[in-house]
Design an enzyme around this catalytic site. Sequence first.
Site, short mmCIF file in Angstrom:
data_model
loop_
_atom_site.label_atom_id
_atom_site.label_comp_id
_atom_site.label_asym_id
_atom_site.label_seq_id
_atom_site.Cartn_x
_atom_site.Cartn_y
_atom_site.Cartn_z
N LYS A 1 0.82 -1.22 0.00
CA LYS A 1 0.00 0.00 0.00
C LYS A 1 0.84 1.26 0.00
O LYS A 1 0.43 2.28 -0.54
CB LYS A 1 -0.96 0.01 1.19
CG LYS A 1 -2.12 -0.96 1.01
CD LYS A 1 -3.35 -0.52 1.78
CE LYS A 1 -4.51 -1.47 1.53
NZ LYS A 1 -5.70 -1.12 2.31
N LYS B 1 -6.70 -11.44 -8.02
CA LYS B 1 -7.93 -11.58 -7.24
C LYS B 1 -8.98 -10.56 -7.71
O LYS B 1 -8.62 -9.45 -8.09
CB LYS B 1 -7.55 -11.30 -5.77
CG LYS B 1 -8.59 -11.66 -4.76
CD LYS B 1 -8.04 -11.48 -3.34
CE LYS B 1 -9.08 -10.86 -2.43
NZ LYS B 1 -8.59 -10.60 -1.07
N LYS C 1 -12.29 -4.54 -6.30
CA LYS C 1 -13.16 -3.41 -6.62
C LYS C 1 -12.44 -2.32 -7.39
O LYS C 1 -13.07 -1.48 -8.01
CB LYS C 1 -13.78 -2.85 -5.34
CG LYS C 1 -12.77 -2.44 -4.29
CD LYS C 1 -13.39 -2.44 -2.91
CE LYS C 1 -12.29 -2.35 -1.86
NZ LYS C 1 -12.69 -2.76 -0.54
#
Length: 338
Positions: A120, A202, A205
């Site tokens: 991140k 994966k 969103k």
Amino acid sequence: MGNETTEIRKKRIFSGIQPSGELTLGSYLGAIKNWREMLEEYDCLYCIVDMHAITVRQDPALLRRRALTQLAQYIACGLDPEKCILFIQSHVHQHAELAWVLGCYTQFGELGRMTQFKQKSQQHADNITAGLFTYPVLMAADILLYQADAVPVGADQKQHVELCRDIAERFNGVYGDVFTLPEPFIPKMGARVMSLGDPSSKMSKSDPDGCVFLLDKPEDIRRKFRRAVTDCDTENCVRFDPENKPGVSNLLTVYCAAAGKTLAEAEAEFAGQGYGAFKPAVADAVIAMTDPIRAETERLLRDKAYLQQVYAQGAEKAAALARRTLRKVYKKVGFIEG
Ligand code: TRP
């Protein structure tokens, strides 16, 4: 629930999802569906972790709307607020308070080793905040406040649950048995749903084309499955083979989870048929599963008073448990009882 004095106390489960986006088919098949199956056997707390969501910048109005929508979706997915505690993290101030204490029992180096932090901080290189860094401490507080025995999470969160255990063990080592040591619980049944556009990653969103949202309309779901990547083999045969046919195998996983069938049953059903017949069938099975959830979510979102009552009661029940743990912790570390 939560009657600690009975000898056969059910094992306690805690889990949460960030309201940082819309819930996806992956969140349903990989998490919420399993949470629902645990309602009877365990004492469950399911949280909307809005405090985690602000570790990266959020739009305030959108965050509020997503948190409420997520609550409606939890209920619409069958997480009955009479059978578990559904609540919003920021409503129970003990999370932040325990996180502060636990932060003083966590090493800088441990947090620096967290894979998700490393990822991140690359994605948000212009905004690497202390919150992003200490996020696993807040997650440890979520879990330890409720003395959770097990934490159902995806494989990507296993490292955080292990850190939580390490922090709890360290604290217990100094002060005696304060915290239950939680186990990560990676459900065997949970389907790992991959992106429809790129079956090697994966379903996420942040990739709206490869991702089916739980609130997608049937026509959008059909379009997304029609465009789903199948494999560039010449075989055109519906067979489960994740290595050589990742696209078709992902669709098979989704189909089986949605239609409640085994792989063998699904392969037999589509034997001799190509991808052309298979993809719309997957879409139909998904729609049959998600459409009642969508309708119920929309109905609940029109009943704000009910949703408010659910989150207020959830926060009250959660706080009653959280208070007990925090009081003990404050006493152990040497704070004067206020
Ligand atoms: N970190 C988790 C995620 O991003 C969400 C989360 C926060 C969580 N607190 C938790 C999951 C406690 C399980 C238990 O997916």
